[in-house]
Design a protein around this motif. Sequence first.
Motif, PDB file in Angstrom:
ATOM      1  N   ASP A  60      -3.887  16.853  15.137  1.00 27.59           N
ATOM      2  CA  ASP A  60      -3.918  16.334  16.508  1.00 27.59           C
ATOM      3  C   ASP A  60      -4.001  14.810  16.503  1.00 27.59           C
ATOM      4  OD1 ASP A  60      -3.753  18.890  17.507  1.00 27.59           O
ATOM      5  OD2 ASP A  60      -5.895  19.060  17.964  1.00 27.59           O
ATOM      6  N   GLN A  61      -4.886  14.268  15.689  1.00 24.42           N
ATOM      7  CA  GLN A  61      -5.013  12.816  15.630  1.00 24.42           C
ATOM      8  C   GLN A  61      -3.728  12.186  15.105  1.00 24.42           C
ATOM      9  OE1 GLN A  61      -8.000  11.270  12.963  1.00 24.42           O
ATOM     10  NE2 GLN A  61      -7.926   9.210  13.853  1.00 24.42           N
ATOM     11  N   PHE A  62      -3.174  12.795  14.073  1.00 25.09           N
ATOM     12  CA  PHE A  62      -1.950  12.246  13.484  1.00 25.09           C
ATOM     13  C   PHE A  62      -0.812  12.273  14.500  1.00 25.09           C
ATOM     14  CE2 PHE A  62       1.829  12.775  10.611  1.00 25.09           C
ATOM     15  CZ  PHE A  62       1.817  11.479  10.114  1.00 25.09           C
ATOM     16  N   SER A  68       2.346   7.449  19.459  1.00 23.53           N
ATOM     17  CA  SER A  68       2.169   6.167  20.137  1.00 23.53           C
ATOM     18  C   SER A  68       2.841   5.019  19.397  1.00 23.53           C
ATOM     19  CB  SER A  68       0.680   5.871  20.306  1.00 23.53           C
ATOM     20  OG  SER A  68       0.058   5.703  19.042  1.00 23.53           O
ATOM     21  N   GLY A  69       3.569   5.351  18.322  1.00 27.22           N
ATOM     22  CA  GLY A  69       4.309   4.331  17.600  1.00 27.22           C
ATOM     23  C   GLY A  69       3.644   3.800  16.356  1.00 27.22           C
ATOM     24  N   THR A  70       2.509   4.356  15.961  1.00 20.89           N
ATOM     25  CA  THR A  70       1.825   3.919  14.749  1.00 20.89           C
ATOM     26  C   THR A  70       2.611   4.380  13.525  1.00 20.89           C
ATOM     27  OG1 THR A  70      -0.302   4.129  15.870  1.00 20.89           O
ATOM     28  CG2 THR A  70      -0.357   4.007  13.471  1.00 20.89           C
ATOM     29  N   SER A  71       2.764   3.507  12.540  1.00 22.21           N
ATOM     30  CA  SER A  71       3.465   3.883  11.320  1.00 22.21           C
ATOM     31  C   SER A  71       2.670   4.930  10.558  1.00 22.21           C
ATOM     32  CB  SER A  71       3.685   2.659  10.431  1.00 22.21           C
ATOM     33  OG  SER A  71       2.438   2.188   9.920  1.00 22.21           O
ATOM     34  N   VAL A  72       3.334   5.637   9.672  1.00 18.77           N
ATOM     35  CA  VAL A  72       2.660   6.681   8.899  1.00 18.77           C
ATOM     36  C   VAL A  72       1.542   6.094   8.047  1.00 18.77           C
ATOM     37  CG1 VAL A  72       2.962   8.296   6.972  1.00 18.77           C
ATOM     38  CG2 VAL A  72       4.544   8.337   8.908  1.00 18.77           C
ATOM     39  N   ILE A  73       1.800   4.969   7.387  1.00 19.17           N
ATOM     40  CA  ILE A  73       0.778   4.389   6.525  1.00 19.17           C
ATOM     41  C   ILE A  73      -0.414   3.906   7.346  1.00 19.17           C
ATOM     42  CG2 ILE A  73       1.879   2.112   6.520  1.00 19.17           C
ATOM     43  CD1 ILE A  73      -0.126   3.744   3.626  1.00 19.17           C
ATOM     44  N   ASP A  74      -0.166   3.320   8.514  1.00 16.79           N
ATOM     45  CA  ASP A  74      -1.287   2.881   9.360  1.00 16.79           C
ATOM     46  C   ASP A  74      -2.037   4.075   9.928  1.00 16.79           C
ATOM     47  OD1 ASP A  74      -0.736   0.240   8.879  1.00 16.79           O
ATOM     48  OD2 ASP A  74       0.352  -0.085  10.755  1.00 16.79           O
ATOM     49  N   ALA A  75      -1.320   5.153  10.223  1.00 14.51           N
ATOM     50  CA  ALA A  75      -1.978   6.361  10.712  1.00 14.51           C
ATOM     51  C   ALA A  75      -2.877   6.957   9.628  1.00 14.51           C
ATOM     52  CB  ALA A  75      -0.940   7.384  11.159  1.00 14.51           C
ATOM     53  N   TYR A  76      -2.387   6.934   8.386  1.00 11.41           N
ATOM     54  CA  TYR A  76      -3.205   7.414   7.273  1.00 11.41           C
ATOM     55  C   TYR A  76      -4.529   6.660   7.213  1.00 11.41           C
ATOM     56  CZ  TYR A  76      -5.045   7.500   2.524  1.00 11.41           C
ATOM     57  OH  TYR A  76      -5.890   7.583   1.439  1.00 11.41           O
ATOM     58  N   LEU A 355       3.186  13.363   5.020  1.00  8.06           N
ATOM     59  CA  LEU A 355       2.950  12.855   6.370  1.00  8.06           C
ATOM     60  C   LEU A 355       4.249  12.407   7.023  1.00  8.06           C
ATOM     61  CD1 LEU A 355      -0.382  10.835   5.950  1.00  8.06           C
ATOM     62  CD2 LEU A 355      -0.063  13.065   7.028  1.00  8.06           C
ATOM     63  N   GLU A 356       5.151  11.830   6.233  1.00 10.44           N
ATOM     64  CA  GLU A 356       6.452  11.447   6.797  1.00 10.44           C
ATOM     65  C   GLU A 356       7.182  12.678   7.333  1.00 10.44           C
ATOM     66  OE1 GLU A 356       7.790   8.677   7.438  1.00 10.44           O
ATOM     67  OE2 GLU A 356       6.897   7.116   6.158  1.00 10.44           O
ATOM     68  N   ALA A 360       7.946  13.594  11.453  1.00 16.73           N
ATOM     69  CA  ALA A 360       9.265  13.879  12.023  1.00 16.73           C
ATOM     70  C   ALA A 360       9.208  15.018  13.028  1.00 16.73           C
ATOM     71  CB  ALA A 360      10.250  14.210  10.911  1.00 16.73           C
ATOM     72  N   THR A 361       8.243  15.934  12.851  1.00 18.41           N
ATOM     73  CA  THR A 361       8.129  17.060  13.794  1.00 18.41           C
ATOM     74  C   THR A 361       7.410  16.656  15.068  1.00 18.41           C
ATOM     75  OG1 THR A 361       5.994  17.845  12.932  1.00 18.41           O
ATOM     76  CG2 THR A 361       7.981  18.580  11.785  1.00 18.41           C
ATOM     77  N   PHE A 362       6.735  15.518  15.034  1.00 21.38           N
ATOM     78  CA  PHE A 362       5.982  15.078  16.210  1.00 21.38           C
ATOM     79  C   PHE A 362       6.749  14.062  17.059  1.00 21.38           C
ATOM     80  CE2 PHE A 362       2.030  15.838  13.429  1.00 21.38           C
ATOM     81  CZ  PHE A 362       1.900  17.138  13.885  1.00 21.38           C
ATOM     82  N   ARG A 363       7.869  13.574  16.552  1.00 24.30           N
ATOM     83  CA  ARG A 363       8.590  12.508  17.253  1.00 24.30           C
ATOM     84  C   ARG A 363       9.671  13.079  18.150  1.00 24.30           C
ATOM     85  NH1 ARG A 363       8.581   9.131  11.738  1.00 24.30           N
ATOM     86  NH2 ARG A 363       6.750   7.844  12.102  1.00 24.30           N
TER      87      ARG A 363
END
Length: 363
Positions: A60-62, A68-76, A355-356, A360-363
């Motif tokens: 959910d958080q991810f 909201s446009g956060t990159s995968v690495i920043d989301a991690y 995570l990448e 892709a499934t959330f975008r």
Amino acid sequence: MSRLIDLHVVHGQSPWLDNMRRDWLVDGQMQDWIDRGVRGMTSNPTIFQKAIAGGEAYDDQFADLVGSGTSVIDAYWEMVVDDIEAALGLLRPVHDASGGEDGFVSVEVSPLLARDTDGTLEAARGLNERIARPNLYVKIPGTAEGLPAIRQMITEGRSVNVTLLFSVERYREVMEAYLSGLEANDGDLSAVSSVASFFVSRVDGEADKRLDAVGTPEAAALKGKVAVANAQRAYQAYLETFSGPRWEALAARGARVQRPLWASTSTKNPAYPDTLYVDTLIGPDTVNTMPEGTLADFDDHGTLARTVDADPAAAEDVLEALAGVGVELADITRVLEDQGVASFSASFDDLLGALEQKAATFR
């Protein structure tokens, strides 16, 4: 009173949990471990890889972050920091009650920086400033490239957990980095803390393979003994370093010893006792960070006795015998450091890849 509590109260060793699970942080299980005697927590890239990629606790958080446009690495890193801050809150009472000795939670810089001094220092400072809690340890690999970053962090008054230590020679270099960092620090030394994570069971894993290859009775007799002897030699190095005029001058300014932290202490070989790497390394001013299974095993049937320096001569005999059968400890520890860096980097890459795909499934 539990064995874990006795381990600290009677023998001066702090049991820590070597795991990070979001569900435990919110459902009371981590607090239960603290009540049983756990006094700190460590994490590493492999632990987070298993936690984040191995279930749905972070989905959910991810999804919100990448949506909201956060990159995968920043989301991690956002998810990691949230977990670390939750754990820091749970362990803060331990930290306060111990006068700053325990109650720490460790978070590691990106393992991709293990051979990059400047990158490691920048990342370590960033985590220290982003989280900004007194019971935070930023983990820095004890590679040759990590040593200058360790020294500079201590000079700046930032607490660190030095990880991936296998050889006593490198451990001595780490202690030198700590001492010289303290000497260059003109602030309040009592606010600076550090542990040095000396890995144990992996040494037996590599040594045993080489002893099997030798194939003699003398070699076979050394199986399952090298890792403990290596760690016990490291404790002797610790005792030598944190004594004498140089250390006494720093202690007079409020400096704390850099405690040895025994890491990789679950038993990998089922032929060995399940608490082997705890029972044999008990002593004052030490930490043993264990996965939950080893914590439970020790609390159930571990041996409580001061063992880490009970017979230093016997430890030296083992290491001399190892050389006598033609197995080089220096090569074992070199290989293990390289493997450790590669393993943590691979876990990090695997996690980001997973995570990448999930993003892709959330975008």
